[in-house]
Design a protein around this motif. Sequence first.
Motif, PDB file in Angstrom:
ATOM      1  N   LYS A 130     -11.516  34.706 -46.657  1.00  0.00           N
ATOM      2  CA  LYS A 130     -11.204  33.503 -47.436  1.00  0.00           C
ATOM      3  C   LYS A 130     -10.062  33.722 -48.433  1.00  0.00           C
ATOM      4  O   LYS A 130      -9.494  32.754 -48.943  1.00  0.00           O
TER       5      LYS A 130
ATOM      6  N   TYR B  38      -5.506  25.946 -45.648  1.00  0.00           N
ATOM      7  CA  TYR B  38      -6.451  26.485 -44.673  1.00  0.00           C
ATOM      8  C   TYR B  38      -6.759  27.930 -45.037  1.00  0.00           C
ATOM      9  O   TYR B  38      -5.855  28.765 -45.141  1.00  0.00           O
ATOM     10  N   LYS B  39      -8.052  28.234 -45.241  1.00  0.00           N
ATOM     11  CA  LYS B  39      -8.499  29.595 -45.530  1.00  0.00           C
ATOM     12  C   LYS B  39      -9.153  30.174 -44.276  1.00  0.00           C
ATOM     13  O   LYS B  39     -10.038  29.540 -43.691  1.00  0.00           O
TER      14      LYS B  39
ATOM     15  N   SER C 166      -4.793  32.622 -46.885  1.00  0.00           N
ATOM     16  CA  SER C 166      -4.657  31.192 -46.627  1.00  0.00           C
ATOM     17  C   SER C 166      -3.228  30.850 -46.269  1.00  0.00           C
ATOM     18  O   SER C 166      -2.282  31.565 -46.613  1.00  0.00           O
TER      19      SER C 166
ATOM     20  N   PRO D 237     -11.539  31.937 -41.841  1.00  0.00           N
ATOM     21  CA  PRO D 237     -12.988  32.165 -41.964  1.00  0.00           C
ATOM     22  C   PRO D 237     -13.356  33.629 -42.158  1.00  0.00           C
ATOM     23  O   PRO D 237     -14.301  33.940 -42.880  1.00  0.00           O
TER      24      PRO D 237
ATOM     25  N   THR E  26     -13.208  25.309 -43.935  1.00  0.00           N
ATOM     26  CA  THR E  26     -12.044  26.173 -44.159  1.00  0.00           C
ATOM     27  C   THR E  26     -10.830  25.432 -44.708  1.00  0.00           C
ATOM     28  O   THR E  26      -9.822  26.072 -45.014  1.00  0.00           O
ATOM     29  N   THR E  27     -10.905  24.100 -44.830  1.00  0.00           N
ATOM     30  CA  THR E  27      -9.693  23.313 -45.096  1.00  0.00           C
ATOM     31  C   THR E  27      -9.898  22.326 -46.237  1.00  0.00           C
ATOM     32  O   THR E  27     -10.848  21.536 -46.220  1.00  0.00           O
TER      33      THR E  27
END
Length: 292
Positions: A259, A253-254, A262, A256, A226-227
Amino acid sequence: MNAATVYEKDGFTYKLNGDFQIQFRQATGFDERAEVEYDDMELKNYVAYDLGNDLTAFGRLDVGYKKAAEGSQDASNLEEAYVGLKYGVASFSFGKQDFAGDEFGIEEAYEVETIDEDRFDGVETAGDDTIRVDIELENVYIAASHEMDAADQDGEYYDLFVATELAAAYQQSRAAGAAESADTWGVSASYDFGFMNLAADYSSTDEDDFETTQYNLAAVFAVAATTDVALGMGNKEEDDADDITEWYANVTYKFPAAKNVSVFAEIAQSDLEDASGDDADMGFLAGMRVKF
């Protein structure tokens, strides 16, 4: 960014993109103050008709609200407005849109302040009298554009961009009222090492025997699913002037579950000096982005 298909029936398709980004930012520079800044506040409308025999007619209308959000209520919201035809791997479009040279560049910063993104960004990357051709082959992408020297005197631009594993771009430009044309060119490359993507570009503008060059380096690390962390620098050098280097580091950071949502943060520093020899202050930002 994946567009949302709003309507699709009988050969007609309407898609909508959105990109909303707001950040708290203090720009790199001198005596800057922190503020809320609106980066992308865009809605992108795309319509297409299937004309049969592998021929498609399309149109795009993009509006951005960044200037209005920052208080310039009289500013135009229109960012792109064009129509065109696509046949197989090739498309032809005309109207208000980006030049082919806008495709160039590897810079990974959210914001750069004391230099351009690249030399094409330093000259011009969009116009409102633009004719453009795009060809998407299996291993090669080619784009060419011409901004006509129209009555509004924005100038005239010819752009070409080619990308395979490497990329190259060229622009010949003549600004409104200029006696001679300027030549801008650039090359770039990137390689995915698995744990890191490393990229570099170099571009140059030669105008009336006055040369400006710039190079960029950028590395993106996927530290988690995610990062992503990005590190980069750009250096701009003009004839008869000190070169300027700007560094940056950011983390994204997206979420989960989505997506396209962020949060991010970035720091940036430049070796630019003011007239008294004082160094520029470090810049920083943090923000959130929602897109579809």
